[in-house]
Write a protein that holds these residues in place. Structure first.
Motif, PDB file in Angstrom:
ATOM      1  N   MET A   1      17.963  -8.465 -27.857  1.00  0.00           N
ATOM      2  CA  MET A   1      18.645  -7.989 -28.775  1.00  0.00           C
ATOM      3  C   MET A   1      17.896  -8.129 -30.136  1.00  0.00           C
ATOM      4  SD  MET A   1      22.609  -8.579 -29.469  1.00  0.00           S
ATOM      5  CE  MET A   1      23.300  -8.045 -31.011  1.00  0.00           C
ATOM      6  N   LYS A   2      17.858  -6.884 -30.869  1.00  0.00           N
ATOM      7  CA  LYS A   2      17.125  -6.827 -32.094  1.00  0.00           C
ATOM      8  C   LYS A   2      17.748  -7.556 -33.280  1.00  0.00           C
ATOM      9  CE  LYS A   2      14.807  -2.478 -31.135  1.00  0.00           C
ATOM     10  NZ  LYS A   2      14.567  -1.334 -31.839  1.00  0.00           N
ATOM     11  N   GLU A   3      16.889  -8.348 -34.122  1.00  0.00           N
ATOM     12  CA  GLU A   3      17.647  -8.903 -35.439  1.00  0.00           C
ATOM     13  C   GLU A   3      18.254  -7.829 -36.280  1.00  0.00           C
ATOM     14  OE1 GLU A   3      17.885 -12.156 -35.510  1.00  0.00           O
ATOM     15  OE2 GLU A   3      16.331 -13.062 -34.483  1.00  0.00           O
ATOM     16  N   ARG A   4      19.583  -8.276 -36.861  1.00  0.00           N
ATOM     17  CA  ARG A   4      19.885  -7.376 -37.860  1.00  0.00           C
ATOM     18  C   ARG A   4      19.472  -7.812 -39.279  1.00  0.00           C
ATOM     19  NH1 ARG A   4      25.749  -9.049 -36.760  1.00  0.00           N
ATOM     20  NH2 ARG A   4      25.101  -9.625 -34.894  1.00  0.00           N
ATOM     21  N   VAL A   5      19.030  -6.485 -39.965  1.00  0.00           N
ATOM     22  CA  VAL A   5      18.170  -6.607 -41.181  1.00  0.00           C
ATOM     23  C   VAL A   5      18.698  -5.430 -42.185  1.00  0.00           C
ATOM     24  CG1 VAL A   5      15.710  -6.301 -42.271  1.00  0.00           C
ATOM     25  CG2 VAL A   5      16.130  -7.633 -39.905  1.00  0.00           C
ATOM     26  N   LEU A   6      19.046  -6.077 -43.253  1.00  0.00           N
ATOM     27  CA  LEU A   6      19.448  -5.126 -44.307  1.00  0.00           C
ATOM     28  C   LEU A   6      18.707  -4.813 -45.331  1.00  0.00           C
ATOM     29  CD1 LEU A   6      23.084  -4.833 -45.809  1.00  0.00           C
ATOM     30  CD2 LEU A   6      21.057  -5.221 -47.130  1.00  0.00           C
ATOM     31  N   PHE A   7      18.260  -3.706 -45.344  1.00  0.00           N
ATOM     32  CA  PHE A   7      16.982  -3.241 -46.518  1.00  0.00           C
ATOM     33  C   PHE A   7      17.940  -2.737 -47.553  1.00  0.00           C
ATOM     34  CE2 PHE A   7      14.776  -2.935 -42.644  1.00  0.00           C
ATOM     35  CZ  PHE A   7      13.457  -3.507 -42.927  1.00  0.00           C
ATOM     36  N   ILE A   8      17.827  -3.109 -48.794  1.00  0.00           N
ATOM     37  CA  ILE A   8      18.696  -2.777 -50.100  1.00  0.00           C
ATOM     38  C   ILE A   8      17.467  -2.615 -51.303  1.00  0.00           C
ATOM     39  CG2 ILE A   8      19.224  -5.377 -50.558  1.00  0.00           C
ATOM     40  CD1 ILE A   8      21.753  -3.969 -51.700  1.00  0.00           C
ATOM     41  N   ALA A   9      17.838  -1.386 -52.149  1.00  0.00           N
ATOM     42  CA  ALA A   9      16.830  -1.372 -53.141  1.00  0.00           C
ATOM     43  C   ALA A   9      17.817  -0.395 -54.121  1.00  0.00           C
ATOM     44  CB  ALA A   9      15.601  -0.743 -53.060  1.00  0.00           C
ATOM     45  N   SER A  10      17.408  -0.429 -55.424  1.00  0.00           N
ATOM     46  CA  SER A  10      18.310   0.416 -56.427  1.00  0.00           C
ATOM     47  C   SER A  10      17.605   2.033 -56.169  1.00  0.00           C
ATOM     48  CB  SER A  10      17.988   0.082 -57.977  1.00  0.00           C
ATOM     49  OG  SER A  10      18.740  -1.063 -58.058  1.00  0.00           O
ATOM     50  N   ALA A  11      18.103   2.783 -56.489  1.00  0.00           N
ATOM     51  CA  ALA A  11      17.721   4.213 -56.526  1.00  0.00           C
ATOM     52  C   ALA A  11      16.382   4.005 -57.393  1.00  0.00           C
ATOM     53  CB  ALA A  11      18.672   5.290 -56.893  1.00  0.00           C
ATOM     54  N   GLY A  12      15.558   5.343 -57.174  1.00  0.00           N
ATOM     55  CA  GLY A  12      14.233   5.643 -57.873  1.00  0.00           C
ATOM     56  C   GLY A  12      13.140   4.927 -57.141  1.00  0.00           C
ATOM     57  N   GLY A  13      12.485   4.319 -58.061  1.00  0.00           N
ATOM     58  CA  GLY A  13      11.021   3.688 -57.631  1.00  0.00           C
ATOM     59  C   GLY A  13      11.256   2.644 -56.777  1.00  0.00           C
ATOM     60  N   HIS A  14      12.218   1.698 -57.082  1.00  0.00           N
ATOM     61  CA  HIS A  14      12.591   0.854 -56.097  1.00  0.00           C
ATOM     62  C   HIS A  14      12.965   1.185 -54.809  1.00  0.00           C
ATOM     63  CE1 HIS A  14      12.398  -2.338 -59.300  1.00  0.00           C
ATOM     64  NE2 HIS A  14      13.254  -1.571 -60.050  1.00  0.00           N
ATOM     65  N   LEU A  15      13.581   2.043 -54.724  1.00  0.00           N
ATOM     66  CA  LEU A  15      13.745   2.657 -53.208  1.00  0.00           C
ATOM     67  C   LEU A  15      12.611   3.143 -52.543  1.00  0.00           C
ATOM     68  CD1 LEU A  15      15.891   3.552 -51.179  1.00  0.00           C
ATOM     69  CD2 LEU A  15      16.558   5.685 -52.295  1.00  0.00           C
ATOM     70  N   SER A  16      11.762   3.807 -53.336  1.00  0.00           N
ATOM     71  CA  SER A  16      10.559   4.562 -53.138  1.00  0.00           C
ATOM     72  C   SER A  16       9.765   3.444 -52.364  1.00  0.00           C
ATOM     73  CB  SER A  16       9.626   5.265 -53.964  1.00  0.00           C
ATOM     74  OG  SER A  16      10.487   6.516 -54.412  1.00  0.00           O
ATOM     75  N   GLU A  17       9.669   2.415 -52.842  1.00  0.00           N
ATOM     76  CA  GLU A  17       8.890   1.015 -52.479  1.00  0.00           C
ATOM     77  C   GLU A  17       9.757   0.673 -51.112  1.00  0.00           C
ATOM     78  OE1 GLU A  17       7.403  -1.980 -55.082  1.00  0.00           O
ATOM     79  OE2 GLU A  17       8.229  -0.792 -56.888  1.00  0.00           O
ATOM     80  N   LEU A  18      10.873   0.605 -51.304  1.00  0.00           N
ATOM     81  CA  LEU A  18      11.453  -0.170 -49.986  1.00  0.00           C
ATOM     82  C   LEU A  18      11.128   0.988 -48.805  1.00  0.00           C
ATOM     83  CD1 LEU A  18      13.550  -2.314 -48.946  1.00  0.00           C
ATOM     84  CD2 LEU A  18      15.353  -0.377 -49.341  1.00  0.00           C
ATOM     85  N   MET A  19      11.242   2.077 -49.044  1.00  0.00           N
ATOM     86  CA  MET A  19      11.085   3.218 -48.037  1.00  0.00           C
ATOM     87  C   MET A  19       9.542   3.238 -47.360  1.00  0.00           C
ATOM     88  SD  MET A  19      13.795   4.232 -47.403  1.00  0.00           S
ATOM     89  CE  MET A  19      13.726   5.498 -46.257  1.00  0.00           C
ATOM     90  N   ALA A  20       8.748   2.533 -48.276  1.00  0.00           N
ATOM     91  CA  ALA A  20       7.406   2.436 -47.672  1.00  0.00           C
ATOM     92  C   ALA A  20       7.282   1.481 -46.486  1.00  0.00           C
ATOM     93  CB  ALA A  20       6.524   2.000 -48.919  1.00  0.00           C
ATOM     94  N   LEU A  21       8.451   0.722 -46.360  1.00  0.00           N
ATOM     95  CA  LEU A  21       8.765   0.006 -45.250  1.00  0.00           C
ATOM     96  C   LEU A  21       9.585   0.489 -44.039  1.00  0.00           C
ATOM     97  CD1 LEU A  21       9.825  -3.350 -47.323  1.00  0.00           C
ATOM     98  CD2 LEU A  21       7.434  -2.760 -46.562  1.00  0.00           C
ATOM     99  N   LYS A  22       9.518   1.756 -44.201  1.00  0.00           N
ATOM    100  CA  LYS A  22      10.532   2.460 -42.967  1.00  0.00           C
ATOM    101  C   LYS A  22       9.848   2.145 -41.694  1.00  0.00           C
ATOM    102  CE  LYS A  22       8.967   7.057 -43.825  1.00  0.00           C
ATOM    103  NZ  LYS A  22       9.455   8.450 -44.341  1.00  0.00           N
ATOM    104  N   SER A  23       8.478   1.861 -41.645  1.00  0.00           N
ATOM    105  CA  SER A  23       8.016   1.834 -40.257  1.00  0.00           C
ATOM    106  C   SER A  23       8.526   0.361 -39.776  1.00  0.00           C
ATOM    107  CB  SER A  23       6.429   1.676 -40.025  1.00  0.00           C
ATOM    108  OG  SER A  23       6.154   0.608 -41.049  1.00  0.00           O
ATOM    109  N   MET A  24       9.054  -0.420 -40.306  1.00  0.00           N
ATOM    110  CA  MET A  24       9.818  -1.669 -39.753  1.00  0.00           C
ATOM    111  C   MET A  24      11.002  -1.241 -39.304  1.00  0.00           C
ATOM    112  SD  MET A  24       8.699  -4.206 -42.950  1.00  0.00           S
ATOM    113  CE  MET A  24       9.665  -5.828 -42.390  1.00  0.00           C
TER     114      MET A  24
END
Length: 157
Positions: A1-24
């Motif tokens: 069973m895969k671990e539950r992970v919550l990815f969170i960021a404010s909109a804009g540049g912070h979200l763009s940085e977080l979405m750079a991790l979408k391969s995870m």
């Protein structure tokens, strides 16, 4: 069973940085959270049933911001109880603060990535979360002077 992970960021540049991790995302039972803006609505189509939205708010309006922050605390608690993540990964900033605090109290591991935009100064949220994050990452070696216990892991872009 895969671990539950919550990815969170404010909109804009912070979200763009977080979405750079979408391969995870595919490696985890993931959930994504950000502020609801015109530029973040596409996430609902791309990640159905895996996205939650917070109220958009900036400190530019000091009268409304505290009300939205308080509302976001309750919205964050709702989503935390719904998702029950083992890990919370965030690139900040203010909208991620309540979720990280709730997560820490409830036993989640907090992984905070200080923004790429800062080379010489701390974010307000980073200043707070640094003290209790389980893993605090900076994207510039110069930031280790400000956050001595942080880990330099390079850029996430």
């Amino acid at each position: 069973m895969k671990e539950r992970v919550l990815f969170i960021a404010s909109a804009g540049g912070h979200l763009s940085e977080l979405m750079a991790l979408k391969s995870m995302f595919s490696h985890y039972n993931f959930f994504l959270m950000t502020e609801k803006t015109k530029s973040s609505l596409y996430l609902k189509k791309n990640y159905p049933n895996r996205i939650g939205y917070l109220l958009y708010g900036t400190m530019a309006n000091p009268l409304i911001y505290p009300i939205k922050l308080l509302a976001n605390c309750f919205i964050s608690l709702y989503y935390y109880l719904k998702v029950r993540p083992k890990f919370i990964i965030t690139t900040g900033v203010h909208t991620a603060g309540p979720m990280c605090c709730i997560g820490k109290i409830m036993g989640s591991k907090i992984i905070y990535i200080e923004t790429f935009a800062n080379l010489k100064s701390k974010t307000s949220t980073g200043k707070i979360i640094y003290h209790f994050a389980d893993y605090f990452i900076v994207q510039w070696p110069s930031m280790l002077k400000l956050y001595p216990k942080a880990k330099y892991e390079g850029w996430i872009y």
